[in-house]
Design a protein around this motif. Structure first.
Motif, PDB file in Angstrom:
ATOM      1  N   ASP A  52       0.608  -0.797  -0.033  1.00  0.00           N
ATOM      2  CA  ASP A  52      -0.136  -0.181  -0.079  1.00  0.00           C
ATOM      3  C   ASP A  52       0.967   1.277  -0.389  1.00  0.00           C
ATOM      4  O   ASP A  52       0.093   1.922  -0.873  1.00  0.00           O
ATOM      5  CB  ASP A  52      -1.082  -0.328   1.046  1.00  0.00           C
ATOM      6  N   THR A  53       1.702   1.628   0.437  1.00  0.00           N
ATOM      7  CA  THR A  53       3.329   2.536   0.577  1.00  0.00           C
ATOM      8  C   THR A  53       4.031   3.034   0.150  1.00  0.00           C
ATOM      9  O   THR A  53       3.837   3.721  -1.508  1.00  0.00           O
ATOM     10  CB  THR A  53       3.653   2.287   2.120  1.00  0.00           C
ATOM     11  N   LEU A  54       4.134   1.272  -0.907  1.00  0.00           N
ATOM     12  CA  LEU A  54       4.490   1.163  -2.278  1.00  0.00           C
ATOM     13  C   LEU A  54       3.499   1.412  -3.370  1.00  0.00           C
ATOM     14  O   LEU A  54       3.976   2.327  -4.425  1.00  0.00           O
ATOM     15  CB  LEU A  54       4.823  -0.109  -3.279  1.00  0.00           C
ATOM     16  N   LYS A  55       2.567   1.636  -3.356  1.00  0.00           N
ATOM     17  CA  LYS A  55       1.457   2.556  -3.745  1.00  0.00           C
ATOM     18  C   LYS A  55       1.177   3.636  -3.984  1.00  0.00           C
ATOM     19  O   LYS A  55       1.197   4.407  -5.167  1.00  0.00           O
ATOM     20  CB  LYS A  55       0.233   1.906  -4.312  1.00  0.00           C
ATOM     21  N   LYS A  56       1.232   4.268  -3.167  1.00  0.00           N
ATOM     22  CA  LYS A  56       1.214   5.832  -2.385  1.00  0.00           C
ATOM     23  C   LYS A  56       2.112   6.519  -3.575  1.00  0.00           C
ATOM     24  O   LYS A  56       2.364   7.570  -4.152  1.00  0.00           O
ATOM     25  CB  LYS A  56       1.066   5.775  -1.214  1.00  0.00           C
ATOM     26  N   LEU A  57       3.186   5.901  -3.299  1.00  0.00           N
ATOM     27  CA  LEU A  57       4.964   6.014  -3.340  1.00  0.00           C
ATOM     28  C   LEU A  57       5.042   6.683  -4.892  1.00  0.00           C
ATOM     29  O   LEU A  57       5.313   6.934  -5.540  1.00  0.00           O
ATOM     30  CB  LEU A  57       6.304   5.599  -2.731  1.00  0.00           C
ATOM     31  N   SER A  58       4.535   5.094  -5.401  1.00  0.00           N
ATOM     32  CA  SER A  58       4.580   5.537  -6.767  1.00  0.00           C
ATOM     33  C   SER A  58       3.329   6.436  -7.503  1.00  0.00           C
ATOM     34  O   SER A  58       4.145   6.919  -9.001  1.00  0.00           O
ATOM     35  CB  SER A  58       3.555   3.837  -8.018  1.00  0.00           C
ATOM     36  N   ALA A  59       2.345   6.715  -7.176  1.00  0.00           N
ATOM     37  CA  ALA A  59       1.642   7.564  -8.036  1.00  0.00           C
ATOM     38  C   ALA A  59       2.354   8.857  -7.615  1.00  0.00           C
ATOM     39  O   ALA A  59       2.142   9.694  -8.662  1.00  0.00           O
ATOM     40  CB  ALA A  59      -0.064   7.510  -6.989  1.00  0.00           C
ATOM     41  N   ALA A  60       2.817   9.429  -6.563  1.00  0.00           N
ATOM     42  CA  ALA A  60       3.718  10.323  -5.890  1.00  0.00           C
ATOM     43  C   ALA A  60       4.666  10.564  -6.965  1.00  0.00           C
ATOM     44  O   ALA A  60       4.933  11.771  -7.717  1.00  0.00           O
ATOM     45  CB  ALA A  60       3.935  10.531  -3.843  1.00  0.00           C
ATOM     46  N   TYR A  61       5.028   9.831  -6.853  1.00  0.00           N
ATOM     47  CA  TYR A  61       6.557  10.069  -7.335  1.00  0.00           C
ATOM     48  C   TYR A  61       6.371  10.056  -9.936  1.00  0.00           C
ATOM     49  O   TYR A  61       7.118   9.392 -10.450  1.00  0.00           O
ATOM     50  CB  TYR A  61       7.738   9.124  -7.369  1.00  0.00           C
ATOM     51  N   ASN A  62       5.880   8.994  -9.665  1.00  0.00           N
ATOM     52  CA  ASN A  62       5.241   8.888 -11.213  1.00  0.00           C
ATOM     53  C   ASN A  62       6.078   7.748 -11.778  1.00  0.00           C
ATOM     54  O   ASN A  62       6.533   7.773 -12.822  1.00  0.00           O
ATOM     55  CB  ASN A  62       5.116  10.032 -11.978  1.00  0.00           C
ATOM     56  N   TYR A  63       6.101   7.101 -10.852  1.00  0.00           N
ATOM     57  CA  TYR A  63       7.012   5.640 -11.344  1.00  0.00           C
ATOM     58  C   TYR A  63       6.513   4.201 -11.201  1.00  0.00           C
ATOM     59  O   TYR A  63       5.223   4.166 -10.636  1.00  0.00           O
ATOM     60  CB  TYR A  63       7.800   5.027 -10.217  1.00  0.00           C
TER      61      TYR A  63
END
Length: 212
Positions: A52-63
């Motif tokens: 879940d944390t990685l999903k949020k970071l993925s969206a935030a950093y566009n990665y």
């Protein structure tokens, strides 16, 4: 989790402040910093980001989310056992219970190959044919891809930001072979001197300029 994953997350954050990253991701700025340091600063315990944390970071950093999941160890790229492996692109391989984990020349780039006993023995032969050496209990390293070594710490360095801790004893066992490979890659030759104090042969690299 991939070694250096925290530093990779910090690189993804780039010039954004921790508070800016927190606003984009919905995570606290303190937690984001803990992830970059790979530890909970309150308890000093190692932390691994959840999906879940990685999903949020993925969206935030566009990665890509899948890539972050793979680097964090939640997801593995799979490869069919019949597919051919380009061993020249493999940095090292780890022998697991029912599969072999291949690590390639980019941070976090890896795939698993599930194999039975006959296929495992075939892989051992291919490792030998492609200059892989066993540098830990279940670790085979592509000697030709090593670019630098910290002999005392037992660390081999491949591409920038890709390194691996190995058994110093087994590393020293293949010292001459590793030094020759590094010398060949750097365009140098090796000279051998004798340590008068210890009576041990030590390898010293010297710059070599090929003649035209």
């Amino acid at each position: 989790m991939m070694k250096g994953f925290g530093s990779f997350l910090e690189q993804l954050r780039g010039s954004r402040s921790l508070r800016e990253a927190a606003k984009l991701s919905g995570l606290s700025h303190a937690y984001i910093r803990d992830l970059e340091l790979e530890k909970n600063r309150s308890t000093n315990e190692r932390i691994i980001p959840s999906p879940d944390t990685l999903k949020k970071l993925s969206a935030a950093y566009n990665y890509p989310y899948k890539d972050l999941m793979t680097m964090a160890g939640h997801l593995y790229q799979e490869q069919d056992t019949e597919q051919q492996v380009d061993f020249t692109e493999v940095l090292y391989a780890k022998i697991m219970t029912d599969h072999v984990q291949f690590h390639l020349g980019s941070p976090g780039q890896q795939f698993n190959m599930h194999c039975d006993l006959p296929r495992f023995h075939e892989l051992l032969k291919e490792f030998e044919a492609h200059s892989f050496k066993r540098l830990d209990t279940e670790l085979f390293v592509n000697i030709g891809r090593i670019r630098a070594v910290d002999w005392k710490a037992g660390t081999v360095h491949f591409e920038p930001n890709i390194s691996l801790r190995v058994s110093p004893l087994r590393l020293n066992k293949h010292q001459s072979l590793i030094l020759r490979s590094i010398a060949e890659h750097n365009g140098t030759t090796l000279e051998y001197n004798v340590d008068k104090k210890n009576g041990l042969k030590s390898a010293i690299q010297s710059i070599f300029t090929p003649s035209d």
